[in-house]
Design a protein around this motif. Structure first.
Motif, PDB file in Angstrom:
ATOM      1  N   PHE A 154      61.011 -12.207  -8.914  1.00 17.09           N
ATOM      2  CA  PHE A 154      60.145 -11.147  -8.419  1.00 17.09           C
ATOM      3  C   PHE A 154      60.892 -10.264  -7.428  1.00 17.09           C
ATOM      4  N   THR A 155      61.810 -10.874  -6.644  1.00 17.29           N
ATOM      5  CA  THR A 155      62.558 -10.121  -5.651  1.00 17.29           C
ATOM      6  C   THR A 155      63.433  -9.059  -6.296  1.00 17.29           C
ATOM      7  N   PHE A 156      64.012  -9.365  -7.476  1.00 15.20           N
ATOM      8  CA  PHE A 156      64.959  -8.475  -8.128  1.00 15.20           C
ATOM      9  C   PHE A 156      64.350  -7.630  -9.231  1.00 15.20           C
ATOM     10  N   LYS A 157      63.044  -7.741  -9.488  1.00 15.64           N
ATOM     11  CA  LYS A 157      62.459  -7.045 -10.637  1.00 15.64           C
ATOM     12  C   LYS A 157      61.474  -5.975 -10.187  1.00 15.64           C
ATOM     13  N   ASP A 158      61.523  -4.837 -10.885  1.00 13.21           N
ATOM     14  CA  ASP A 158      60.538  -3.780 -10.667  1.00 13.21           C
ATOM     15  C   ASP A 158      59.311  -4.092 -11.510  1.00 13.21           C
ATOM     16  N   PRO A 159      58.139  -4.286 -10.903  1.00 14.61           N
ATOM     17  CA  PRO A 159      56.961  -4.742 -11.659  1.00 14.61           C
ATOM     18  C   PRO A 159      56.449  -3.726 -12.677  1.00 14.61           C
ATOM     19  N   LEU A 160      56.670  -2.433 -12.456  1.00 12.24           N
ATOM     20  CA  LEU A 160      56.133  -1.424 -13.374  1.00 12.24           C
ATOM     21  C   LEU A 160      56.948  -1.353 -14.662  1.00 12.24           C
ATOM     22  N   THR A 161      58.267  -1.278 -14.540  1.00  5.28           N
ATOM     23  CA  THR A 161      59.118  -1.082 -15.721  1.00  5.28           C
ATOM     24  C   THR A 161      59.745  -2.368 -16.232  1.00  5.28           C
ATOM     25  N   GLN A 162      59.648  -3.448 -15.445  1.00  4.93           N
ATOM     26  CA  GLN A 162      60.294  -4.731 -15.754  1.00  4.93           C
ATOM     27  C   GLN A 162      61.829  -4.631 -15.732  1.00  4.93           C
ATOM     28  N   LEU A 163      62.353  -3.552 -15.177  1.00  4.00           N
ATOM     29  CA  LEU A 163      63.791  -3.450 -14.960  1.00  4.00           C
ATOM     30  C   LEU A 163      64.147  -4.082 -13.619  1.00  4.00           C
ATOM     31  N   GLY A 164      65.451  -4.104 -13.307  1.00  3.77           N
ATOM     32  CA  GLY A 164      65.855  -4.518 -11.983  1.00  3.77           C
ATOM     33  C   GLY A 164      65.472  -3.458 -10.951  1.00  3.77           C
ATOM     34  N   ASN A 165      65.609  -3.822  -9.682  1.00  4.20           N
ATOM     35  CA  ASN A 165      65.272  -2.884  -8.608  1.00  4.20           C
ATOM     36  C   ASN A 165      66.488  -2.669  -7.708  1.00  4.20           C
ATOM     37  N   GLY A 235      60.214   5.725  -7.432  1.00  2.35           N
ATOM     38  CA  GLY A 235      59.593   6.830  -8.141  1.00  2.35           C
ATOM     39  C   GLY A 235      60.103   6.959  -9.558  1.00  2.35           C
ATOM     40  N   ASP A 236      60.653   8.124  -9.892  1.00  3.16           N
ATOM     41  CA  ASP A 236      61.210   8.325 -11.233  1.00  3.16           C
ATOM     42  C   ASP A 236      62.736   8.338 -11.199  1.00  3.16           C
ATOM     43  N   ILE A 237      63.323   7.698 -10.192  1.00  8.04           N
ATOM     44  CA  ILE A 237      64.775   7.666 -10.040  1.00  8.04           C
ATOM     45  C   ILE A 237      65.310   6.302 -10.485  1.00  8.04           C
ATOM     46  N   PHE A 238      66.295   6.336 -11.375  1.00 16.34           N
ATOM     47  CA  PHE A 238      66.917   5.132 -11.913  1.00 16.34           C
ATOM     48  C   PHE A 238      68.409   5.155 -11.573  1.00 16.34           C
ATOM     49  N   ALA A 239      69.057   4.017 -11.762  1.00 14.23           N
ATOM     50  CA  ALA A 239      70.507   3.926 -11.579  1.00 14.23           C
ATOM     51  C   ALA A 239      71.086   3.084 -12.706  1.00 14.23           C
ATOM     52  N   VAL A 240      72.272   3.481 -13.157  1.00 19.00           N
ATOM     53  CA  VAL A 240      73.017   2.730 -14.170  1.00 19.00           C
ATOM     54  C   VAL A 240      74.370   2.379 -13.582  1.00 19.00           C
ATOM     55  N   LEU A 241      74.648   1.079 -13.494  1.00 17.52           N
ATOM     56  CA  LEU A 241      75.933   0.598 -12.988  1.00 17.52           C
ATOM     57  C   LEU A 241      76.781   0.184 -14.186  1.00 17.52           C
TER      58      LEU A 241
END
Length: 586
Positions: A154-165, A235-241
């Motif tokens: 839960f600490t590392f996951k974004d609940p809305l998109t199920q992506l990482g945070n 918000g609507d900002i994402f990151a790709v590493l």
């Protein structure tokens, strides 16, 4: 045991006491064997040289390697690639210094799965202190890590998109930058927004805004590599590493791909159509930043620059690189469109005449490709040819040129019976195409011309870099009747051996020789020597770059040859070439 043995050596023991001691030793041996066989930890015993002598049942259960498979091997049998050589060097330094080492190790099961283990290694010695064995006891931490992962999910996951945070990104950045420093590689970070989400929330409501975010998250997840890390920052900002393949060209290609995907209209369940305008900022470690905080700030700064420039674009931190890659992508996209659609708008053939200086006769025409981009304007072949090669378009572009040349030669030969041979350049990638010779023969037959009307020019560098395939293919083309010319001689390897190894009809001396020969006596002697060598090998000779009368005069004593350069003609479009042919009609 050492004290007991010493005492036995001093005086004989009574039979009863000796029997008791033997029974005690036997009992201890059985007890140790029982512990060895039934321990839940894996146990590996090696000799002093590190060769495995024994393993227990837990070792086989945890690793998947049976005792028969392990004995006689070394511990490298279970090593993973997670640790650097320095890690094992430090381990051995401590073992040799203290006789003991313990810590967490990533090992590998027989199935290839990598697992985490707490490992303790102890050294056994004899009475003289010499190492006899080493015992490694390992505890599998997989179950423990699974429990920890469940707690931290839960600490590392974004609940809305199920992506990482953001927390996951911070953690992965630590790992990625450490690996990059260790392996001397680059790490790329993109910060992007899907664009214009605020109007969706205001006009349709937050529920539909969340739906758009989830759809775009799925689009991003499907588009990136499995090795990349994708998170939602806010918000609507994402990151790709990007942990690897973070060269500017690959980052630009990925960014351009994401812009195309995220910019597609989205149809919501209530049939509303949403059009977005994403923006992407790109930073690369270590060029743009030296630590994770600075790298994230640099990517966010580049993202802000992309938004200020008008959205629907990506931006490198380095503005010069950004402009260069945008230009390369524009060239690549347009070339791809032209080749896929059959629309040749902007592409045109020019022909530079080749003249025999003794008679002034027109001896040949070299085909040159010219291109006017609808936005960038005229683009030099020195710029668009490398882009075509890097993007895998060069084979198709070469064949497009050859088809147009065959059609043009067919049209000219009907009106000009004495049409000189027309040369066309072959790119290096054609030599990896096994069908090229057959394709070229079919192309000539379809156009209604003869193979000897075409001369195929191959650069010296291409020949020497693809020796075997070049020899085979050029030999086949020459058998079919095509003439072969070695282009740009003297600019690459300058290997005289290629003059007799390759099936050649002509040697084409690069213009740099002509420039130097007019300024240096030694260069002039070298040019004269090459000309003489070509004549002795029965090779036709073309000298490029003749632009002044004094340069032409230098060639007066060189015997039969052909010259090409601005002194006589610059490259001519088809219409002017047609007029030249008409003026020289017998």
């Amino acid at each position: 045991m050492q004290n007991t043995i010493s005492y036995l050596e001093k005086r004989p023991l009574p039979a009863g006491e000796l029997h008791f001691l033997e029974h005690r030793v036997h009992f201890k041996s059985q007890l140790l064997q029982h512990v060895f066989d039934h321990a839940v930890e894996s146990i590996m015993v090696t000799d002093a040289e590190g060769v495995i002598e024994r393993v227990n049942a837990a070792f086989s259960q945890i690793t998947g390697f049976s005792a028969e498979e392990a004995v006689g091997q070394t511990p490298r049998l279970v090593q993973s690639a997670r640790h650097s050589p320095e890690f094992y060097q430090r381990m051995w330094q401590q073992l040799l210094l203290t006789g003991h080492w313990s810590g967490q190790v990533w090992n590998r099961r027989k199935s290839g799965e990598v697992y985490l283990q707490w490992l303790s290694i102890n050294t056994l010695t004899d009475d003289q202190g010499r190492v006899t064995h080493r015992v490694a006891i390992g505890h599998d931490l997989t179950a423990l890590k699974t429990t920890q992962n469940e707690r931290t999910l839960f600490t590392f996951k974004d609940p809305l998109t199920q992506l990482g945070n953001r927390q996951l990104l911070t953690s992965r950045l630590d790992q990625a930058l450490a690996e990059a420093q260790r392996n001397k590689i680059r790490v790329g970070l993109m910060v992007l927004d899907i664009g214009r989400l605020k109007p969706v929330n205001e006009q349709l409501g937050l529920t539909w805004g969340d739906d758009v975010l989830r759809q775009q998250a799925r689009t991003l997840q499907a588009a990136i590599d499995e090795a990349d890390t994708l998170v939602r920052l806010q918000g609507d900002i994402f990151a790709v590493l990007r942990h690897s393949k973070a060269e500017d060209a690959t980052m630009a290609q990925l960014a351009d791909k994401l812009l195309g995907l995220l910019g597609q209209p989205i149809v919501l369940a209530d049939q509303n159509i949403v059009s977005l305008q994403p923006s992407i900022g790109i930073a690369v470690f270590p060029r743009d930043a030296k630590d994770k905080e600075s790298l994230l700030q640099a990517a966010e700064y580049a993202h802000a620059m992309a938004k200020r420039e008008g959205r629907n674009r990506f931006q490198f931190v380095d503005l010069r690189q950004h402009q260069l890659h945008h230009r390369e992508l524009a060239i690549e996209h347009r070339l791809s469109h032209l080749l896929n659609s059959g629309d040749s708008e902007g592409l045109s053939l020019h022909f530079q005449p080749q003249i025999c200086p003794q008679s002034g006769a027109l001896c040949g025409l070299e085909t040159l490709l010219r291109w006017r981009h609808p936005v960038l304007g005229p683009v030099s072949p020195a710029e668009f040819i490398p882009v075509a090669e890097q993007s895998g378009l060069s084979v198709r572009l070469d064949r497009w040129v050859i088809e147009r040349v065959c059609e043009q030669v067919a049209a000219w030969q009907a009106r000009h019976p004495g049409l000189p041979v027309v040369s066309v350049n072959l790119g290096a990638q054609q030599f990896s195409q096994p069908d090229f010779a057959d394709w070229l023969q079919d192309c000539v037959v379809r156009a209604g011309i003869r193979p000897e009307q075409l001369k195929l020019e191959v650069t010296e560098t291409t020949m020497m870099a693809n020796t075997e395939s070049c020899v085979a293919m050029l030999g086949r083309l020459r058998q079919l009747g095509f003439r072969i010319s070695l282009d740009d001689f003297g600019t690459g390897y300058s290997a005289l051996s290629c003059l007799h190894r390759f099936p050649l009809d002509e040697l084409k001396i690069d213009r740099s020789f002509m420039v130097e020969a007019s300024q240096s006596e030694r260069a002039y002697i070298l040019l004269k020597t090459i000309v003489g060598l070509a004549h002795q090998l029965s090779l036709s000779l073309v000298v490029e770059g003749v632009e002044q009368e004094d340069q032409l005069a230098l060639l007066a004593d060189f015997g039969s040859l052909t010259v090409q350069g601005y002194y006589f003609y610059q490259p001519l479009p088809v219409e002017e070439t047609e007029r030249l042919l008409e003026s020289r009609r017998p």
